[in-house]
Write a protein that holds these residues in place. Structure first.
Motif, PDB file in Angstrom:
ATOM      1  N   VAL A 202      12.097   6.424  -6.025  1.00 57.78           N
ATOM      2  CA  VAL A 202      11.015   7.388  -5.818  1.00 57.78           C
ATOM      3  C   VAL A 202      10.219   6.946  -4.593  1.00 57.78           C
ATOM      4  O   VAL A 202       9.979   5.754  -4.382  1.00 57.78           O
ATOM      5  CB  VAL A 202      10.127   7.496  -7.079  1.00 57.78           C
ATOM      6  N   SER A 203       9.823   7.903  -3.765  1.00 65.77           N
ATOM      7  CA  SER A 203       9.188   7.561  -2.492  1.00 65.77           C
ATOM      8  C   SER A 203       7.732   7.150  -2.670  1.00 65.77           C
ATOM      9  O   SER A 203       7.061   7.525  -3.632  1.00 65.77           O
ATOM     10  CB  SER A 203       9.257   8.749  -1.525  1.00 65.77           C
ATOM     11  N   ALA A 204       7.244   6.379  -1.700  1.00 65.32           N
ATOM     12  CA  ALA A 204       5.842   5.956  -1.709  1.00 65.32           C
ATOM     13  C   ALA A 204       4.908   7.157  -1.667  1.00 65.32           C
ATOM     14  O   ALA A 204       3.858   7.168  -2.313  1.00 65.32           O
ATOM     15  CB  ALA A 204       5.581   5.035  -0.513  1.00 65.32           C
ATOM     16  N   GLU A 205       5.265   8.188  -0.909  1.00 68.92           N
ATOM     17  CA  GLU A 205       4.422   9.373  -0.822  1.00 68.92           C
ATOM     18  C   GLU A 205       4.333  10.087  -2.171  1.00 68.92           C
ATOM     19  O   GLU A 205       3.254  10.529  -2.587  1.00 68.92           O
ATOM     20  CB  GLU A 205       4.958  10.327   0.236  1.00 68.92           C
ATOM     21  N   THR A 206       5.458  10.203  -2.868  1.00 66.99           N
ATOM     22  CA  THR A 206       5.447  10.826  -4.194  1.00 66.99           C
ATOM     23  C   THR A 206       4.551  10.049  -5.142  1.00 66.99           C
ATOM     24  O   THR A 206       3.777  10.641  -5.916  1.00 66.99           O
ATOM     25  CB  THR A 206       6.875  10.900  -4.754  1.00 66.99           C
ATOM     26  N   LEU A 207       4.621   8.732  -5.093  1.00 62.99           N
ATOM     27  CA  LEU A 207       3.792   7.913  -5.975  1.00 62.99           C
ATOM     28  C   LEU A 207       2.316   8.004  -5.596  1.00 62.99           C
ATOM     29  O   LEU A 207       1.449   8.012  -6.477  1.00 62.99           O
ATOM     30  CB  LEU A 207       4.272   6.465  -5.933  1.00 62.99           C
ATOM     31  N   ALA A 208       2.015   8.093  -4.313  1.00 60.46           N
ATOM     32  CA  ALA A 208       0.625   8.264  -3.883  1.00 60.46           C
ATOM     33  C   ALA A 208       0.052   9.569  -4.433  1.00 60.46           C
ATOM     34  O   ALA A 208      -1.087   9.611  -4.924  1.00 60.46           O
ATOM     35  CB  ALA A 208       0.531   8.226  -2.359  1.00 60.46           C
ATOM     36  N   ARG A 209       0.843  10.632  -4.372  1.00 58.10           N
ATOM     37  CA  ARG A 209       0.394  11.911  -4.929  1.00 58.10           C
ATOM     38  C   ARG A 209       0.230  11.819  -6.438  1.00 58.10           C
ATOM     39  O   ARG A 209      -0.706  12.391  -7.009  1.00 58.10           O
ATOM     40  CB  ARG A 209       1.383  13.028  -4.573  1.00 58.10           C
ATOM     41  N   HIS A 210       1.134  11.083  -7.085  1.00 59.06           N
ATOM     42  CA  HIS A 210       1.076  10.969  -8.542  1.00 59.06           C
ATOM     43  C   HIS A 210      -0.174  10.200  -8.968  1.00 59.06           C
ATOM     44  O   HIS A 210      -0.856  10.601  -9.924  1.00 59.06           O
ATOM     45  CB  HIS A 210       2.332  10.279  -9.055  1.00 59.06           C
ATOM     46  N   PHE A 211      -0.487   9.115  -8.285  1.00 58.73           N
ATOM     47  CA  PHE A 211      -1.726   8.394  -8.581  1.00 58.73           C
ATOM     48  C   PHE A 211      -2.941   9.289  -8.352  1.00 58.73           C
ATOM     49  O   PHE A 211      -3.900   9.269  -9.136  1.00 58.73           O
ATOM     50  CB  PHE A 211      -1.843   7.138  -7.710  1.00 58.73           C
ATOM     51  N   ASP A 212      -2.921  10.080  -7.297  1.00 57.42           N
ATOM     52  CA  ASP A 212      -4.035  10.981  -7.010  1.00 57.42           C
ATOM     53  C   ASP A 212      -4.185  12.029  -8.115  1.00 57.42           C
ATOM     54  O   ASP A 212      -5.305  12.330  -8.550  1.00 57.42           O
ATOM     55  CB  ASP A 212      -3.823  11.657  -5.656  1.00 57.42           C
ATOM     56  N   ASP A 213      -3.058  12.564  -8.588  1.00 54.40           N
ATOM     57  CA  ASP A 213      -3.101  13.532  -9.690  1.00 54.40           C
ATOM     58  C   ASP A 213      -3.665  12.900 -10.959  1.00 54.40           C
ATOM     59  O   ASP A 213      -4.467  13.516 -11.676  1.00 54.40           O
ATOM     60  CB  ASP A 213      -1.703  14.082  -9.976  1.00 54.40           C
TER      61      ASP A 213
ATOM     62  N   ILE B 276       2.245   2.953 -13.096  1.00 53.90           N
ATOM     63  CA  ILE B 276       3.346   3.924 -13.083  1.00 53.90           C
ATOM     64  C   ILE B 276       4.663   3.176 -13.186  1.00 53.90           C
ATOM     65  O   ILE B 276       4.914   2.209 -12.455  1.00 53.90           O
ATOM     66  CB  ILE B 276       3.328   4.788 -11.810  1.00 53.90           C
ATOM     67  N   ASN B 277       5.497   3.625 -14.087  1.00 55.40           N
ATOM     68  CA  ASN B 277       6.836   3.086 -14.282  1.00 55.40           C
ATOM     69  C   ASN B 277       7.775   3.751 -13.284  1.00 55.40           C
ATOM     70  O   ASN B 277       8.004   4.961 -13.341  1.00 55.40           O
ATOM     71  CB  ASN B 277       7.272   3.369 -15.722  1.00 55.40           C
ATOM     72  N   VAL B 278       8.336   2.961 -12.371  1.00 58.86           N
ATOM     73  CA  VAL B 278       9.232   3.513 -11.349  1.00 58.86           C
ATOM     74  C   VAL B 278      10.700   3.393 -11.767  1.00 58.86           C
ATOM     75  O   VAL B 278      11.596   3.601 -10.952  1.00 58.86           O
ATOM     76  CB  VAL B 278       9.021   2.843  -9.973  1.00 58.86           C
TER      77      VAL B 278
ATOM     78  N   THR C  92       0.842  -1.196   0.000  1.00 58.61           N
ATOM     79  CA  THR C  92       0.000   0.000   0.000  1.00 58.61           C
ATOM     80  C   THR C  92       0.875   1.243   0.000  1.00 58.61           C
ATOM     81  O   THR C  92       1.988   1.238   0.537  1.00 58.61           O
ATOM     82  CB  THR C  92      -0.934   0.040   1.229  1.00 58.61           C
ATOM     83  N   LEU C  93       0.354   2.286  -0.605  1.00 55.27           N
ATOM     84  CA  LEU C  93       0.966   3.607  -0.545  1.00 55.27           C
ATOM     85  C   LEU C  93       0.255   4.410   0.532  1.00 55.27           C
ATOM     86  O   LEU C  93      -0.937   4.225   0.770  1.00 55.27           O
ATOM     87  CB  LEU C  93       0.844   4.310  -1.903  1.00 55.27           C
TER      88      LEU C  93
END
Length: 208
Positions: free
Chosen positions: A190-201, A178-180, A115-116
């Motif tokens: 890349v951090s989990a928080e950054t990816l969570a924001r990216h999915f939200d965007d 998302i390609n990490v 989970t993110l």
């Protein structure tokens, strides 16, 4: 403690500088590439962090490149990719998992789920699948290794494999991946928080 995600370091893969225009432009030699990848990892990852490496950390488990893993802090978990000698698609690949464990990985897997973090206290965590391969898409004209790709059941996916071809893509069912891979994230995890924001965007951009 922070969770990080990354893939496709390709430590020691000299020919990659010829095959990838982006890598060839960024690095003059494979030693320079190796050093930058190690430096950038160490600049963000702390010893008590967890790093999910979604495949292709090197080329076929060579001793010289696996020795570099010891220079990377954090608890490292490998989701095997098609260039890792421990990948399920390699004949007797399972026998090579001990090589990667001895090099410093805490675990080697074919895929995983995690989970993110929620973006605010009332929000739910985002469940994601982890695989080396995207649901669909490749660096080539055809999707290779179809039998090793996860089935799209609507769960967001973190993956590698495609290098600079695309950073994110939505499937025909509307599921985001998302390609990490390091090619899209300044050659660093890349951090989990950054990816969570990216999915939200991505979710809000689709709705707008």
């Amino acid at each position: 403690m922070t969770a990080w995600f990354t893939s496709d370091q390709h430590f020691g893969h000299a020919r990659l500088l010829e095959l990838s225009p982006a890598r060839g432009a960024a690095f003059l030699t494979i030693n320079e590439m190796n050093a930058r990848l190690i430096h950038n990892w160490n600049a963000v990852v702390e010893p008590d962090d967890t790093v999910w490496v979604l495949g292709d950390v090197d080329m076929h488990g060579k001793d010289a490149t696996l020795a570099l893993i010891d220079q990377l802090p954090g608890t490292k978990i490998l989701i095997a990719g098609n260039h890792d000698s421990c990948w399920a698609g390699v004949r007797d690949g399972w026998k090579n998992r001990d090589l990667y464990l001895a090099a410093g990985f805490a675990a080697v897997m074919d895929f995983a789920v995690t989970t993110l973090p929620p973006l605010h206290p009332q929000a739910p965590a985002t469940q994601v699948l982890l695989s080396h391969f995207p649901y669909a898409g490749d660096r080539h004209d055809e999707d290779r290794h179809a039998q090793f790709r996860l089935r799209d059941e609507g769960i967001p996916l973190l993956h590698g494999h495609v290098h600079e071809s695309f950073r994110e893509r939505r499937t025909k069912k509307g599921t985001w991946g998302i390609n990490v891979g390091v090619d899209w994230w300044d050659y660093a995890p890349v951090s989990a928080e950054t990816l969570a924001r990216h999915f939200d965007d991505l979710k809000h951009d689709r709705a707008s």
